[in-house]
Write a protein that holds these residues in place. Structure first.
Motif, short mmCIF file in Angstrom:
data_model
loop_
_atom_site.label_atom_id
_atom_site.label_comp_id
_atom_site.label_asym_id
_atom_site.label_seq_id
_atom_site.Cartn_x
_atom_site.Cartn_y
_atom_site.Cartn_z
N GLU A 192 1.99 -19.87 49.10
CA GLU A 192 2.14 -21.24 48.62
C GLU A 192 3.09 -21.29 47.42
O GLU A 192 3.86 -22.24 47.25
CB GLU A 192 0.77 -21.82 48.24
N ILE A 193 3.05 -20.26 46.59
CA ILE A 193 3.92 -20.20 45.42
C ILE A 193 5.37 -19.94 45.84
O ILE A 193 6.29 -20.63 45.37
CB ILE A 193 3.43 -19.12 44.44
N THR A 194 5.58 -18.97 46.70
CA THR A 194 6.96 -18.67 47.11
C THR A 194 7.56 -19.85 47.87
O THR A 194 8.75 -20.15 47.70
CB THR A 194 7.03 -17.40 47.97
N ASP A 195 6.76 -20.54 48.68
CA ASP A 195 7.27 -21.73 49.37
C ASP A 195 7.71 -22.79 48.37
O ASP A 195 8.77 -23.42 48.53
CB ASP A 195 6.19 -22.31 50.29
N ALA A 196 6.91 -23.00 47.33
CA ALA A 196 7.23 -24.01 46.32
C ALA A 196 8.53 -23.66 45.60
O ALA A 196 9.38 -24.52 45.36
CB ALA A 196 6.08 -24.14 45.33
N VAL A 197 8.69 -22.39 45.24
CA VAL A 197 9.90 -21.95 44.55
C VAL A 197 11.13 -22.13 45.43
O VAL A 197 12.17 -22.61 44.99
CB VAL A 197 9.75 -20.48 44.11
N HIS A 198 11.00 -21.77 46.70
CA HIS A 198 12.13 -21.89 47.62
C HIS A 198 12.50 -23.35 47.86
O HIS A 198 13.69 -23.69 47.99
CB HIS A 198 11.79 -21.21 48.95
N GLU A 199 11.49 -24.22 47.91
CA GLU A 199 11.77 -25.64 48.11
C GLU A 199 12.62 -26.22 46.98
O GLU A 199 13.36 -27.18 47.18
CB GLU A 199 10.45 -26.42 48.20
N GLU A 200 12.53 -25.60 45.80
CA GLU A 200 13.29 -26.07 44.64
C GLU A 200 14.60 -25.31 44.44
O GLU A 200 15.29 -25.49 43.44
CB GLU A 200 12.43 -25.97 43.38
N GLY A 201 14.96 -24.44 45.40
CA GLY A 201 16.26 -23.79 45.37
C GLY A 201 16.37 -22.49 44.62
O GLY A 201 17.47 -21.97 44.42
N ALA A 202 15.24 -21.92 44.19
CA ALA A 202 15.26 -20.66 43.45
C ALA A 202 14.75 -19.52 44.33
O ALA A 202 14.21 -19.74 45.42
CB ALA A 202 14.41 -20.76 42.19
N TYR A 203 14.93 -18.30 43.85
CA TYR A 203 14.39 -17.11 44.51
C TYR A 203 13.31 -16.50 43.62
O TYR A 203 13.28 -16.74 42.40
CB TYR A 203 15.49 -16.08 44.75
N ILE A 204 12.42 -15.71 44.25
CA ILE A 204 11.31 -15.13 43.50
C ILE A 204 10.98 -13.73 44.00
O ILE A 204 10.92 -13.49 45.21
CB ILE A 204 10.06 -16.05 43.57
N TYR A 205 10.83 -12.81 43.06
CA TYR A 205 10.40 -11.44 43.32
C TYR A 205 8.96 -11.27 42.85
O TYR A 205 8.52 -11.93 41.90
CB TYR A 205 11.26 -10.44 42.53
N SER A 206 8.27 -10.33 43.48
CA SER A 206 6.94 -9.93 43.02
C SER A 206 7.08 -8.66 42.18
O SER A 206 7.79 -7.74 42.57
CB SER A 206 6.02 -9.66 44.21
N GLN A 207 6.41 -8.62 41.03
CA GLN A 207 6.40 -7.38 40.24
C GLN A 207 5.15 -6.58 40.60
O GLN A 207 4.02 -7.01 40.35
CB GLN A 207 6.41 -7.67 38.74
N LEU A 208 5.36 -5.40 41.17
CA LEU A 208 4.26 -4.54 41.62
C LEU A 208 3.81 -3.65 40.48
O LEU A 208 4.62 -2.96 39.85
CB LEU A 208 4.70 -3.72 42.83
N TRP A 209 2.50 -3.55 40.29
CA TRP A 209 1.92 -3.03 39.04
C TRP A 209 0.66 -2.22 39.32
O TRP A 209 -0.20 -2.66 40.07
CB TRP A 209 1.61 -4.23 38.18
N HIS A 210 0.58 -1.05 38.76
CA HIS A 210 -0.67 -0.28 38.73
C HIS A 210 -0.82 0.27 37.32
O HIS A 210 0.09 0.91 36.79
CB HIS A 210 -0.65 0.86 39.75
N LEU A 211 -1.97 0.05 36.70
CA LEU A 211 -2.13 0.40 35.30
C LEU A 211 -2.32 1.89 35.04
O LEU A 211 -2.09 2.36 33.92
CB LEU A 211 -3.31 -0.36 34.69
N GLY A 212 -2.78 2.63 36.06
CA GLY A 212 -3.08 4.02 35.79
C GLY A 212 -4.15 4.14 34.71
O GLY A 212 -5.21 3.51 34.80
N ARG A 213 -3.86 4.89 33.66
CA ARG A 213 -4.87 5.14 32.62
C ARG A 213 -5.12 3.94 31.70
O ARG A 213 -6.06 3.95 30.92
CB ARG A 213 -4.45 6.34 31.77
N ILE A 214 -4.28 2.91 31.79
CA ILE A 214 -4.43 1.75 30.90
C ILE A 214 -5.39 0.74 31.53
O ILE A 214 -5.07 -0.42 31.78
CB ILE A 214 -3.07 1.10 30.59
N SER A 215 -6.57 1.21 31.83
CA SER A 215 -7.62 0.34 32.37
C SER A 215 -8.95 0.80 31.79
O SER A 215 -9.01 1.79 31.06
CB SER A 215 -7.63 0.40 33.91
#
Length: 405
Positions: A100-123
């Motif tokens: 739903e978020i990516t669709d909304a961004v695309h409808e407004e003419g922008a592009y969007i990347y996902s930032q993939l994240w794993h905290l490892g020891r910072i949890s």
């Protein structure tokens, strides 16, 4: 020259016009160079699934003229998650919500990347998703991060720092988690992914010889410490294809109790960047050193201050070189115009200015009244109403533009 740029230059702001020119990023033509950095906002209430409120937040900034948005740091697995209400991307429910978020961004003419994240020891072992996963906190080695004043576990009694981790037995399991997260990101309609390789998080922990004490193929030599991150990049690139994977790097360290001596830092990151540059990436984004992000332990700061642009840009030959960290709009334009960098990700300016490019275009002053008390969601673990969550998130106004615009 486009009418948009001509109108912009007519305002007497020619020195900023470079921000309004398109840029080619892999197969994508981004409409301008107003890039939005990932901003942790923790509005995934009551769980870790994106909400309608987040749809509105991202839509606003796309409608306001963003060219490329990197979504907030998104956890690739239930194990490895942080405080409450940070978003995930490990389930079908997550995929549907992000779509739903990516669709909304695309409808407004922008592009969007996902930032993939794993905290490892910072949890922390008692964080909600860690508990639900039934697994310990994992890291390359059983070396815990020391508590600090920026503790993220204020919702736990005593406000503890991260837990001492258990050494990862087979790193290939976590490479697979990144691959599956990339699959989910693609299903959710993201245009690409940014792999978080810095910040003292899991990939950075493998790279850094103060946190990686392994004596197998994943530790010891520079080549071995770099292997995990490079294999992650290969795995996610296989899913998204060439020119659709970016990485975030923080060689100067300091944050989350990480950082090597300068000689080791230069050797490690020179090797890693040189190898990563051959993987058909979309870009590498480097965080500049900033003393406010450099934590002190026992009276000594943890970071390794050095000029990341001067040091690493000559190594990046096959992809875009982007930067981030405490840029003004004017400095960003100057760095791009002079050829120091290909682009700059802005963060703070987007918080209170959903229409940042439009304000710059028409010479309208930026809103600098950021509600810092509302920057993040309920860090104490409470569940706020949507009205409370909108404050300091989606309630910043759009500027009134001149008539006819």
């Amino acid at each position: 020259m486009s009418s948009f740029e001509t109108k912009y230059q007519s305002q007497g702001l020619e020195e900023l016009s470079v921000l309004f020119t398109p840029i080619q990023l892999g197969p994508l033509t981004i409409r301008n160079k107003f890039f939005m950095a990932p901003l942790t906002r923790d509005r995934n209430v009551p769980t870790n699934v994106p909400t309608d409120l987040m749809v509105e937040h991202y839509r606003q900034r796309a409608k306001g003229g963003a060219g490329l948005i990197i979504a907030e740091a998104t956890v690739i697995s239930q194990q490895g998650a942080p405080w409450p209400h940070a978003p995930g991307i490990w389930s079908d429910e997550h995929v549907r919500a992000w779509k739903e978020i990516t669709d909304a961004v695309h409808e407004e003419g922008a592009y969007i990347y996902s930032q993939l994240w794993h905290l490892g020891r910072i949890s922390h072992i008692d964080a909600p998703e860690q508990v639900a996963s039934g697994e310990p906190v994992y890291a390359p080695s059983a070396v815990g991060a020391r508590p600090n004043g920026l503790s993220k576990f204020r919702f736990l009694p005593g406000k503890p720092g991260p837990s001492t981790p258990v050494e990862i037995k087979d790193p290939r399991r976590f490479i697979e988690q990144f691959r599956l997260a990339a699959i989910n990101a693609k299903r959710a309609g993201f245009d690409g992914v940014e792999v978080h390789t810095g910040g003292g998080y899991l990939i950075h922990q493998f790279l850094d010889n103060t946190t990686n004490k392994r004596n197998d193929e994943w530790g010891g030599s520079v080549e071995n410490r770099a292997r995990f991150g490079l294999e992650v990049l290969k795995a996610v690139t296989e899913i998204f294809g060439p020119g659709r994977v970016g990485i975030k790097l923080t060689p100067a360290g300091g944050y989350n109790d990480i950082g090597m001596p300068l000689e080791d830092t230069l050797e490690t990151f020179t090797y890693f960047i040189t190898k990563a540059d051959k993987l058909d990436l979309a870009y590498m984004m480097f965080l500049r050193y900033n003393e406010t992000m450099d934590e002190a332990y026992d009276g000594k700061t943890r970071g390794t201050p050095h000029d990341v642009i001067q040091t690493y840009k000559p190594l990046v030959l096959n992809t875009k070189f982007f930067t981030n960290q405490s840029y003004t709009v004017q400095e960003a334009a100057q760095h791009i115009s002079s050829g120091k960098v290909d682009g700059v990700f802005l963060g703070t300016a987007w918080i209170a200015n959903p229409d940042l490019p439009k304000r710059i275009q028409f010479g309208i002053p930026l809103n600098t009244n950021i509600d810092m008390g509302r920057l993040y969601g309920p860090k104490d673990g409470s569940v706020l109403s949507e009205d409370e969550l909108t404050k300091g998130y989606t309630d910043y106004p759009f500027a009134e533009l001149p008539l006819g615009n």
